[in-house]
Scaffold this active site. Structure first.
Site, short mmCIF file in Angstrom:
data_model
loop_
_atom_site.label_atom_id
_atom_site.label_comp_id
_atom_site.label_asym_id
_atom_site.label_seq_id
_atom_site.Cartn_x
_atom_site.Cartn_y
_atom_site.Cartn_z
N ALA A 133 0.85 -1.01 0.00
CA ALA A 133 -0.08 -0.17 -0.06
C ALA A 133 0.77 1.36 -0.17
O ALA A 133 2.25 0.96 0.42
CB ALA A 133 -0.89 0.07 1.03
N GLY B 66 1.28 -5.03 1.27
CA GLY B 66 -0.50 -4.94 0.55
C GLY B 66 -0.19 -5.56 -1.41
O GLY B 66 -1.31 -6.23 -1.32
N GLU C 174 -0.31 -9.28 -0.22
CA GLU C 174 -2.10 -9.73 0.53
C GLU C 174 -2.69 -9.81 -1.03
O GLU C 174 -4.22 -10.78 -0.84
CB GLU C 174 -2.74 -8.61 1.05
CG GLU C 174 -1.95 -8.53 2.28
CD GLU C 174 -1.87 -7.60 3.17
OE1 GLU C 174 -1.21 -6.27 3.41
OE2 GLU C 174 -2.67 -7.06 4.50
N GLU D 10 5.52 -5.17 6.97
CA GLU D 10 3.81 -3.82 7.69
C GLU D 10 4.42 -3.65 9.13
O GLU D 10 4.34 -2.45 9.47
CB GLU D 10 2.58 -4.23 7.83
CG GLU D 10 1.60 -4.37 6.56
CD GLU D 10 1.72 -5.39 5.68
OE1 GLU D 10 2.96 -6.05 6.27
OE2 GLU D 10 1.27 -5.64 4.47
N1 CO8 Z 1 4.97 3.65 -1.09
C1 CO8 Z 1 4.87 4.37 -1.53
N2 CO8 Z 1 6.28 4.48 -2.16
C2 CO8 Z 1 7.10 3.43 -2.08
C3 CO8 Z 1 6.26 1.91 -1.81
C4 CO8 Z 1 5.45 2.03 -1.08
N3 CO8 Z 1 4.78 0.60 -0.93
N4 CO8 Z 1 7.71 1.55 -1.89
C5 CO8 Z 1 8.35 1.92 -2.86
N5 CO8 Z 1 8.12 3.11 -3.23
C6 CO8 Z 1 8.51 4.57 -4.06
C7 CO8 Z 1 9.87 4.43 -2.97
O1 CO8 Z 1 9.40 5.56 -2.32
C8 CO8 Z 1 11.06 5.63 -4.16
O2 CO8 Z 1 10.27 6.72 -4.10
P1 CO8 Z 1 11.18 7.73 -4.41
O3 CO8 Z 1 11.86 7.20 -6.02
O4 CO8 Z 1 10.83 8.54 -5.00
O5 CO8 Z 1 12.06 7.57 -3.83
C9 CO8 Z 1 10.46 3.74 -5.28
O6 CO8 Z 1 8.74 3.66 -5.32
C10 CO8 Z 1 11.87 3.66 -5.53
O7 CO8 Z 1 12.02 2.52 -4.28
P2 CO8 Z 1 13.26 2.40 -3.57
O8 CO8 Z 1 14.14 3.44 -4.47
O9 CO8 Z 1 12.54 2.34 -2.54
O10 CO8 Z 1 13.91 0.68 -4.66
P3 CO8 Z 1 14.56 -0.20 -3.67
O11 CO8 Z 1 14.52 -0.92 -5.59
O12 CO8 Z 1 15.20 0.65 -3.97
O13 CO8 Z 1 13.70 -0.89 -3.14
C11 CO8 Z 1 11.41 -2.13 -2.29
C12 CO8 Z 1 12.78 -1.55 -3.00
C13 CO8 Z 1 12.67 -3.84 -1.00
C14 CO8 Z 1 10.12 -2.19 -2.68
C15 CO8 Z 1 11.20 -0.79 -1.22
O14 CO8 Z 1 10.60 0.74 -2.13
C16 CO8 Z 1 10.91 -1.13 0.09
O15 CO8 Z 1 11.37 -1.08 1.35
N6 CO8 Z 1 8.88 -0.61 -0.47
C17 CO8 Z 1 8.22 -0.73 0.83
C18 CO8 Z 1 7.77 -1.99 0.58
C19 CO8 Z 1 6.82 -2.07 1.86
O16 CO8 Z 1 7.52 -1.78 3.67
N7 CO8 Z 1 5.80 -2.56 1.99
C20 CO8 Z 1 4.29 -2.66 2.60
C21 CO8 Z 1 3.85 -1.37 2.36
S1 CO8 Z 1 2.59 -0.99 3.79
C22 CO8 Z 1 1.34 -2.46 2.74
O17 CO8 Z 1 1.46 -2.17 2.41
C23 CO8 Z 1 -0.21 -1.22 4.36
C24 CO8 Z 1 -1.44 -3.32 3.63
C25 CO8 Z 1 -2.19 -2.86 3.92
C26 CO8 Z 1 -3.00 -1.76 4.47
C27 CO8 Z 1 -3.87 -1.36 5.57
C28 CO8 Z 1 -4.11 -0.53 5.15
C29 CO8 Z 1 -4.58 0.75 6.70
#
Ligand code: CO8
Length: 258
Positions: free
Chosen positions: A64, A109, A112, A132
């Protein structure tokens, strides 16, 4: 509705949907979830299998959208969770099979979303995880419910409590995905799988999905009774007659979805 984050490709009976938000590795914000919801309501009647994948080479869905969630209060968090959970439930109960073709990161997400699909196949570059708790939340798009069903409670708890990401081969080992392929083979294999399903009687496939979904949470006697009813209903279809006659006359069946 015009879609800004969905790329749709319809080929005969198979529809392929790619979630496309390249700046955030296809992270799901509420606009994408609303588009997805609308798309699911407008799948054409000819569509017999839906394939969901992520646009680009790196990510299925990276979760998400954290930037959208960062400042939510309790009730807004609950509302956002409800939106995602409702869309994913719509996928789970869609009257056609849904294949997740996981081409890269399937985190939070994203994992999921894959769990809400009927079948998961993945590129050998895919990574799965529920990170998460590292963000101070729990899997809120029904991950605490579905992951345990898929991989067992012990492994689900380990994944969710540690937030660790697992590689595709580990996902295969624990039953989170059915098969892994070279990245360039993934969509072709997804299409092959879809076409094998399309070759079968559509109503029977639909009833089988309903049975498997509904019976999972029932007691054995209720589940068996439910299946029995649905089995009977198959005999009210023309396609049952067609399928069995074709077998007995050594012909290829021509199913009519009737
Ligand atoms: N949300 C927003 N932006 C994201 C997300 C995300 N989940 N994942 C990646 N991005 C963005 C980064 O911020 C980055 O943006 P910018 O270029 O502006 O800095 C861009 O995508 C590229 O990402 P990275 O530079 O980080 O790329 P890497 O190759 O270095 O890393 C990863 C890739 C490992 C996927 C890393 O981006 C990461 O860890 N992302 C987050 C993953 C994460 O934690 N996902 C879980 C999110 S929480 C969730 O899903 C909850 C679901 C239930 C919701 C319930 C609602 C109440």
């Amino acid at each position: 509705m015009e879609y800004n984050f969905l790329k749709i490709n319809q080929t005969d009976a198979v529809c392929t949907l790619a979630i496309s938000a390249p700046k955030s590795l296809n992270a799901l914000n509420s606009n994408i979830l609303k588009e997805l919801d609308d798309f699911l309501d407008h799948i054409t009647p000819e569509t017999r299998v839906l394939i969901i994948t992520g646009d680009g080479e790196k990510s299925f869905v990276a979760g998400a959208d954290i930037s959208e969630m960062a400042n939510l209060n309790e009730s807004e968090g609950e509302t956002f969770g409800k939106l995602g959970a409702a869309v994913f439930r719509k996928i789970e109960t869609l009257p056609i099979p849904v294949i997740a073709a996981v081409n890269g990161f399937a985190l939070g997400g994203g994992c999921e979303l894959a769990l809400a699909c009927d079948i998961r196949i993945a590129s050998n570059k895919a990574k799965f995880g529920q990170p998460e708790v590292g963000l101070g939340i729990i899997p809120g798009f029904s991950g605490t419910y579905r992951l345990a069903k898929m991989v067992g409670m012990g492994y689900a708890k380990e994944m969710i409590y540690t937030g660790k990401a697992i590689r595709a081969d580990e996902a295969l080992r624990v039953g989170l995905v059915n098969a892994i392929y070279e990245p360039e083979q993934l969509m072709e294999e997804a299409m092959n799988l879809a076409n094998r399903i399309v070759a079968n009687a559509p109503i029977a496939v639909r009833y089988a999905k309903v049975c498997i979904n509904e019976e999972y949470d029932l007691k054995a006697d209720d589940a068996i009774a439910f299946e029995n009813k649905m089995f009977g209903k198959c005999f009210a279809t023309q396609d049952q007659k067609e399928g069995m006659t074709a077998f007995l006359t050594k012909a290829a069946p021509k199913f009519q979805n009737k």
